[in-house]
Design an enzyme around this catalytic site. Structure first.
Site, mmCIF file in Angstrom:
data_model
loop_
_atom_site.group_PDB
_atom_site.id
_atom_site.type_symbol
_atom_site.label_atom_id
_atom_site.label_comp_id
_atom_site.label_asym_id
_atom_site.label_seq_id
_atom_site.Cartn_x
_atom_site.Cartn_y
_atom_site.Cartn_z
ATOM 1 N N THR A 93 -25.904 39.181 -9.939
ATOM 2 C CA THR A 93 -25.232 37.881 -9.779
ATOM 3 C C THR A 93 -25.393 37.485 -8.314
ATOM 4 O OG1 THR A 93 -23.599 38.456 -11.450
ATOM 5 C CG2 THR A 93 -23.051 36.635 -9.974
ATOM 6 N N LYS A 168 -23.964 31.106 -14.903
ATOM 7 C CA LYS A 168 -23.037 32.237 -14.699
ATOM 8 C C LYS A 168 -21.854 31.817 -13.819
ATOM 9 C CE LYS A 168 -21.712 36.563 -13.697
ATOM 10 N NZ LYS A 168 -21.269 37.611 -14.559
HETATM 11 P P1 NAD Z 1 -23.219 48.582 -7.922
HETATM 12 O O1 NAD Z 1 -22.787 48.413 -6.506
HETATM 13 O O2 NAD Z 1 -22.594 49.630 -8.776
HETATM 14 O O3 NAD Z 1 -24.815 48.808 -7.969
HETATM 15 C C1 NAD Z 1 -25.727 48.220 -7.091
HETATM 16 C C2 NAD Z 1 -26.786 49.278 -6.791
HETATM 17 O O4 NAD Z 1 -27.826 48.697 -5.986
HETATM 18 C C3 NAD Z 1 -26.214 50.462 -5.980
HETATM 19 O O5 NAD Z 1 -26.436 51.663 -6.697
HETATM 20 C C4 NAD Z 1 -26.998 50.404 -4.670
HETATM 21 O O6 NAD Z 1 -27.254 51.686 -4.110
HETATM 22 C C5 NAD Z 1 -28.275 49.713 -5.111
HETATM 23 N N1 NAD Z 1 -29.031 49.118 -4.011
HETATM 24 C C6 NAD Z 1 -28.601 48.307 -3.028
HETATM 25 N N2 NAD Z 1 -29.629 47.968 -2.209
HETATM 26 C C7 NAD Z 1 -30.730 48.585 -2.702
HETATM 27 C C8 NAD Z 1 -32.088 48.646 -2.305
HETATM 28 N N3 NAD Z 1 -32.515 47.996 -1.218
HETATM 29 N N4 NAD Z 1 -32.944 49.382 -3.036
HETATM 30 C C9 NAD Z 1 -32.516 50.058 -4.130
HETATM 31 N N5 NAD Z 1 -31.238 50.046 -4.559
HETATM 32 C C10 NAD Z 1 -30.360 49.318 -3.849
HETATM 33 O O7 NAD Z 1 -23.048 47.136 -8.594
HETATM 34 P P2 NAD Z 1 -22.984 46.806 -10.165
HETATM 35 O O8 NAD Z 1 -21.569 46.824 -10.625
HETATM 36 O O9 NAD Z 1 -24.025 47.600 -10.879
HETATM 37 O O10 NAD Z 1 -23.420 45.267 -10.139
HETATM 38 C C11 NAD Z 1 -24.766 44.857 -9.921
HETATM 39 C C12 NAD Z 1 -24.830 43.338 -10.016
HETATM 40 O O11 NAD Z 1 -24.358 42.918 -11.299
HETATM 41 C C13 NAD Z 1 -23.961 42.615 -8.977
HETATM 42 O O12 NAD Z 1 -24.644 41.479 -8.523
HETATM 43 C C14 NAD Z 1 -22.704 42.253 -9.759
HETATM 44 O O13 NAD Z 1 -22.056 41.110 -9.229
HETATM 45 C C15 NAD Z 1 -23.282 41.982 -11.135
HETATM 46 N N6 NAD Z 1 -22.337 42.173 -12.255
HETATM 47 C C16 NAD Z 1 -21.521 43.274 -12.294
HETATM 48 C C17 NAD Z 1 -20.634 43.421 -13.368
HETATM 49 C C18 NAD Z 1 -19.723 44.626 -13.454
HETATM 50 O O14 NAD Z 1 -18.813 44.614 -14.307
HETATM 51 N N7 NAD Z 1 -19.918 45.664 -12.650
HETATM 52 C C19 NAD Z 1 -20.585 42.449 -14.393
HETATM 53 C C20 NAD Z 1 -21.459 41.369 -14.332
HETATM 54 C C21 NAD Z 1 -22.329 41.246 -13.251
#
Ligand code: NAD
Length: 295
Positions: A93, A168
């Site tokens: 997102t 979204k």
């Molecule tokens: P998270 O923080 O658990 O995961 C993000 C991952 O990206 C982490 O493991 C981090 O180490 C990795 N990362 C960051 N920079 C990186 C790079 N340069 N190279 C490789 N890996 C890298 O977040 P999440 O909960 O999985 O959410 C991910 C996305 O989905 C976000 O944008 C969030 O807003 C969206 N989202 C989350 C949810 C939810 O319920 N968690 C629901 C809908 C949307």
């Protein structure tokens, strides 16, 4: 079988990558955090030494990262290695402007691209029941759709570049505002001596009906599965709601749209988060409206 690279194996990305493996695809993935890589490897996901290594043989690349700056940095890093014609899908997102910049970067390399943010949370990621809101060309959508279908149940093509992100944040702005509205009604009802169940029975079958009331009721009791019955454990964390509301306000400012209730919702969730509630479900905003200290 498609060769898929998956970058970002967090709460959402890890189980999404695992579902692609379950569907019979070959997945090479990368994350910066060792624990995320280990968890994904246990679910059968192949782990690469770097993002570039992950994408070298990929026909499809999926990114699931925290914010726009991460997506732009990763796409800029991998695109020189990605083969022209590859389909890049970003499911994070992020702000609409960064999403459109990412599409432009992919286009310069001769790649197809989609912004495909999700709703459905970690439960949807695990169960492959996510909803994808997708922006990009018809051609990119036709190629990306079968891959998304392995991670989700509903896939909606919302139009051109950035329109998935637009859908979204518009949806989540409705959600943030409606949860505050429903919570205010329960708080007023309490002060007027109305039981939660009585207000629910009336409003859920009247013009006050909405998802925040009937599926995600912010008081315990009327909807047994709502997070209010589980001490507001997520669910959808207040920190993520605040993130999405901020994105909606950035977009509204850039586009010249008037969204006064969205702005108020962002302020209220900002306060709620500042009180240390970022990790609890967003329906807990009712505590802020009651006045902190009151149950
Ligand atoms: P998270 O923080 O658990 O995961 C993000 C991952 O990206 C982490 O493991 C981090 O180490 C990795 N990362 C960051 N920079 C990186 C790079 N340069 N190279 C490789 N890996 C890298 O977040 P999440 O909960 O999985 O959410 C991910 C996305 O989905 C976000 O944008 C969030 O807003 C969206 N989202 C989350 C949810 C939810 O319920 N968690 C629901 C809908 C949307």
């Amino acid at each position: 079988m498609t060769n898929i690279a998956f970058i970002g194996l967090g709460n959402m990305g890890g189980p999404m990558a695992a579902n692609l493996v379950k569907a019979g695809h070959s997945v090479k993935a990368f994350d910066l955090v060792q624990a995320s890589k280990d968890a994904a490897a246990e679910m059968g996901v192949g782990i690469a030494g770097s993002a570039k290594e992950a994408v070298a043989e990929a026909e499809v690349v999926v990114t699931m990262l925290p914010a726009g700056k991460h997506v732009l940095a990763v796409w800029a890093d991998i695109l020189p290695t990605v083969k022209p014609g590859t389909v890049l899908i970003d499911s994070s997102t992020i702000d609409v402007e960064s999403a459109r910049k990412a599409h432009a970067l992919a286009g310069e390399r001769g790649c197809l691209s989609l912004d495909a943010p999700v709703s459905g949370g970690t439960g949807g990621a695990k169960g492959a029941t996510l909803t994808f809101m997708v922006g990009g060309t018809e051609d990119a959508f036709a190629k990306g759709q079968p891959i998304l279908a392995k991670m989700g149940r509903k896939i909606v093509h919302c139009g051109g570049a950035g329109n998935g992100q637009a859908a979204k944040i518009c949806n989540n702005m409705i959600l943030g505002i409606s949860m505050i509205g429903v919570s205010e009604a329960f708080v007023l009802g309490e002060k007027l001596g109305l039981s939660h169940q009585a207000l629910f029975d009336v409003a859920s079958t009247s013009s006050g009906q909405c998802w925040s009331l009937t599926t995600y009721c912010p008081v315990p009791g009327p909807v047994p599965t709502s997070p209010a019955n589980n001490e507001y454990k997520p669910g959808f964390a207040s920190a993520l709601m605040l993130k999405d509301l901020k994105l909606s306000q950035e977009a509204a400012q850039a586009a010249g749209a008037s969204t006064p209730l969205g702005a108020a919702a962002a302020q209220l969730f900002g306060l709620h988060n500042a009180w240390g509630e970022g990790g609890t479900d967003f329906s807990g905003i009712i505590h802020l409206l009651r006045g902190r200290g009151e149950a």
